[in-house]
Scaffold this active site. Structure first.
Site, PDB file in Angstrom:
ATOM      1  N   ARG A 131      -0.348   5.420  -4.794  1.00 29.12           N
ATOM      2  CA  ARG A 131      -0.784   5.099  -6.163  1.00 29.12           C
ATOM      3  C   ARG A 131      -0.696   6.330  -7.059  1.00 29.12           C
ATOM      4  O   ARG A 131      -0.648   7.468  -6.589  1.00 29.12           O
ATOM      5  CB  ARG A 131      -2.233   4.605  -6.186  1.00 29.12           C
ATOM      6  CG  ARG A 131      -3.290   5.611  -5.704  1.00 29.12           C
ATOM      7  CD  ARG A 131      -3.984   6.382  -6.799  1.00 29.12           C
ATOM      8  NE  ARG A 131      -4.838   7.438  -6.291  1.00 29.12           N
ATOM      9  CZ  ARG A 131      -4.450   8.691  -6.105  1.00 29.12           C
ATOM     10  NH1 ARG A 131      -3.219   9.065  -6.358  1.00 29.12           N
ATOM     11  NH2 ARG A 131      -5.313   9.598  -5.653  1.00 29.12           N
ATOM     12  N   ASP A 140      -8.363   4.628  -4.024  1.00 30.95           N
ATOM     13  CA  ASP A 140      -7.023   4.650  -3.433  1.00 30.95           C
ATOM     14  C   ASP A 140      -6.764   3.439  -2.545  1.00 30.95           C
ATOM     15  O   ASP A 140      -5.703   2.819  -2.592  1.00 30.95           O
ATOM     16  CB  ASP A 140      -6.828   5.945  -2.642  1.00 30.95           C
ATOM     17  CG  ASP A 140      -7.034   7.184  -3.508  1.00 30.95           C
ATOM     18  OD1 ASP A 140      -7.102   7.028  -4.743  1.00 30.95           O
ATOM     19  OD2 ASP A 140      -7.129   8.283  -2.946  1.00 30.95           O
ATOM     20  N   GLY A 190      -0.987  14.013  -3.193  1.00 33.19           N
ATOM     21  CA  GLY A 190      -1.869  13.498  -4.237  1.00 33.19           C
ATOM     22  C   GLY A 190      -1.492  12.103  -4.713  1.00 33.19           C
ATOM     23  O   GLY A 190      -1.995  11.632  -5.735  1.00 33.19           O
ATOM     24  N   ASP A 235     -14.751   7.551  -9.239  1.00 30.50           N
ATOM     25  CA  ASP A 235     -14.986   6.390  -8.345  1.00 30.50           C
ATOM     26  C   ASP A 235     -16.259   6.554  -7.517  1.00 30.50           C
ATOM     27  O   ASP A 235     -17.063   5.632  -7.405  1.00 30.50           O
ATOM     28  CB  ASP A 235     -13.757   6.059  -7.476  1.00 30.50           C
ATOM     29  CG  ASP A 235     -13.253   7.181  -6.591  1.00 30.50           C
ATOM     30  OD1 ASP A 235     -13.760   8.320  -6.692  1.00 30.50           O
ATOM     31  OD2 ASP A 235     -12.334   6.913  -5.783  1.00 30.50           O
TER      32      ASP A 235
HETATM   33  C1  GAF Z   1      -8.996  11.298  -4.080  1.00 28.00           C
HETATM   34  C2  GAF Z   1     -10.019  10.323  -3.510  1.00 28.00           C
HETATM   35  F1  GAF Z   1      -9.570   9.790  -2.333  1.00 28.00           F
HETATM   36  C3  GAF Z   1     -10.349   9.220  -4.499  1.00 28.00           C
HETATM   37  O1  GAF Z   1     -11.370   8.409  -3.985  1.00 28.00           O
HETATM   38  C4  GAF Z   1     -10.746   9.797  -5.853  1.00 28.00           C
HETATM   39  O2  GAF Z   1     -12.046  10.310  -5.827  1.00 28.00           O
HETATM   40  C5  GAF Z   1      -9.742  10.862  -6.316  1.00 28.00           C
HETATM   41  O3  GAF Z   1      -9.486  11.827  -5.313  1.00 28.00           O
HETATM   42  C6  GAF Z   1     -10.204  11.588  -7.562  1.00 28.00           C
HETATM   43  O4  GAF Z   1     -10.261  10.703  -8.623  1.00 28.00           O
HETATM   44  O5  GAF Z   1      -7.770  10.657  -4.281  1.00 28.00           O
END
Ligand code: GAF
Length: 371
Positions: A35, A184, A136, A44
């Site tokens: 994603r 994610d 990422g 989140d």
């Molecule tokens: C990583 C985490 F896995 C997500 O849950 C989220 O917190 C992100 O960082 C930051 O927005 O991808």
């Protein structure tokens, strides 16, 4: 090659590796996407909003059930750690699956451990991925969700997609030691072609926001750097947020005053702007988001800052920001289609490294492919 051909090519590679390793053809083929998050970072786990979209970059899993208790899984994903093949027994109450080496297998074992239906048969499988590992773009979540989707074909669960995403998140907590939020896994399960999803990470409700304007491009730029802080800083940010909310007597920063985590409100506003096709406004919010992640939340790094600054120097770019956890990885930029070539050229000139570009459109979430 287009996105569909990319997935097909990955499946061909995985099938070939399956045949080489197990001497037969696989009965099941699934994939789950990585994603990119357009806005709403580190919100989140604070029960706020996020606005990700699923990518055409995917993890593919091919395989079949087998008799007995022993599972065999091979990865052909680039830069996965050694060994590339693991054998393990299905978990029992007295012998649960635990994390260890190689790292990539922990995601597989975690999902097997937390799978929501029984009895799970043993299986043989091969994993392939076009999601850059640790870049990422949620290579981990796409692997977890691919494994879960694969297991659904061998031993169907109740089909509850939210519970599926939560089980995959739990696998990452327990077997990869990463206390991630739900974004994610959620988008990898529920992504929708042509749409970003505005996810309310408190209620776990999602609103699809259309995003298929031919005059618009979503450009991902991979800095191809990953700082050592990546692993250690995330859990500490999460803990600090939870402590801050507790001191204020709140359940989470979602309930705090807007000033405490402005990114939550910014994300809701950005989704509204996108619905109206107000790209200028959306882009401005992206840059504000980046600046706050850089200056207040302190999860950016010089490489990401240069990539954002360089993108913003090009005419036709609406906005740009770091995406994902930070400390390396990727930026995401929103621009006019006719600005794509010159933007990539300019970034290459300005960035003192070797960036990788993806021009991308929102894709579907996890799916079963024909064998
Ligand atoms: C990583 C985490 F896995 C997500 O849950 C989220 O917190 C992100 O960082 C930051 O927005 O991808």
């Amino acid at each position: 090659r287009n996105a569909v051909e990319d997935v097909r090519a990955l499946v061909v590679d995985a099938r070939r590796a399956y045949r080489d390793n197990f001497g037969e053809d696989p009965g099941v083929v699934v994939c789950a996407p990585g994603r990119v998050n357009l806005i709403g970072e580190h919100t989140d786990y604070n029960e706020g909003f996020v606005l990700p979209m699923a990518l055409h970059l995917v993890t593919v899993m091919v395989g079949s059930s087998t008799s007995g208790q022993s599972c065999s899984v091979v990865t052909i994903a680039e830069s996965a750690d050694e060994p590339r093949r693991v054998d393990f027994n299905l978990p029992t109450d007295s012998a649960p699956l635990t994390g260890g080496q190689p790292i990539w297998a922990n995601y597989v074992k975690g999902v097997v451990q937390h799978y929501r239906a029984q009895p799970l048969p043993a299986f043989k499988a091969v994993i392939a991925s076009s999601v850059p590992l640790g870049g990422g773009l949620s290579s981990s979540a796409s692997l977890e969700v691919a494994v879960y989707t694969f297991l659904q074909q061998l031993c169907p669960d109740d089909g509850d997609n939210i519970a599926k995403a939560l089980a995959c998140q739990k696998a990452e907590h327990t077997h990869a030691g990463m206390p991630c939020g739900i974004m994610d896994q959620f988008i990898s399960v529920l992504g929708k072609e042509g749409h970003a999803l505005l996810i309310d990470c408190r209620s776990l409700e999602a609103t699809a926001v259309p995003l298929y304007d031919p005059d618009l491009v979503i450009l991902i730029t991979n800095s191809n750097v990953k700082h050592a802080l990546t692993g250690s800083e995330y859990p500490s940010r999460r803990k600090q947020c939870e402590e801050a909310a507790a001191i204020m007597g709140k359940r989470s920063l979602r309930d705090a005053t807007l000033h405490d985590l402005l990114e939550i409100e910014r994300t809701a506003k950005a989704a509204e702007a996108l619905k109206r096709g107000a790209y200028q406004e959306f882009g401005k919010l992206m840059v504000e988001s980046h600046n706050s992640l850089r200056d207040q939340y302190e999860v950016s790094c010089p490489e990401l800052d240069v990539l954002v600054a360089a993108a913003m120097e090009v005419d036709g770019v609406f906005g740009s920001r770091m995406t994902g956890g930070g400390f390396g990885g990727c930026t995401v930029s929103l621009l006019r289609s006719d600005a794509a070539e010159r933007t990539m050229k300019h970034i290459k000139e300005r960035y003192n490294g070797c960036p990788t570009f993806y021009i991308t459109t929102p894709s579907d979430g996890a799916r079963v492919l024909s064998v």
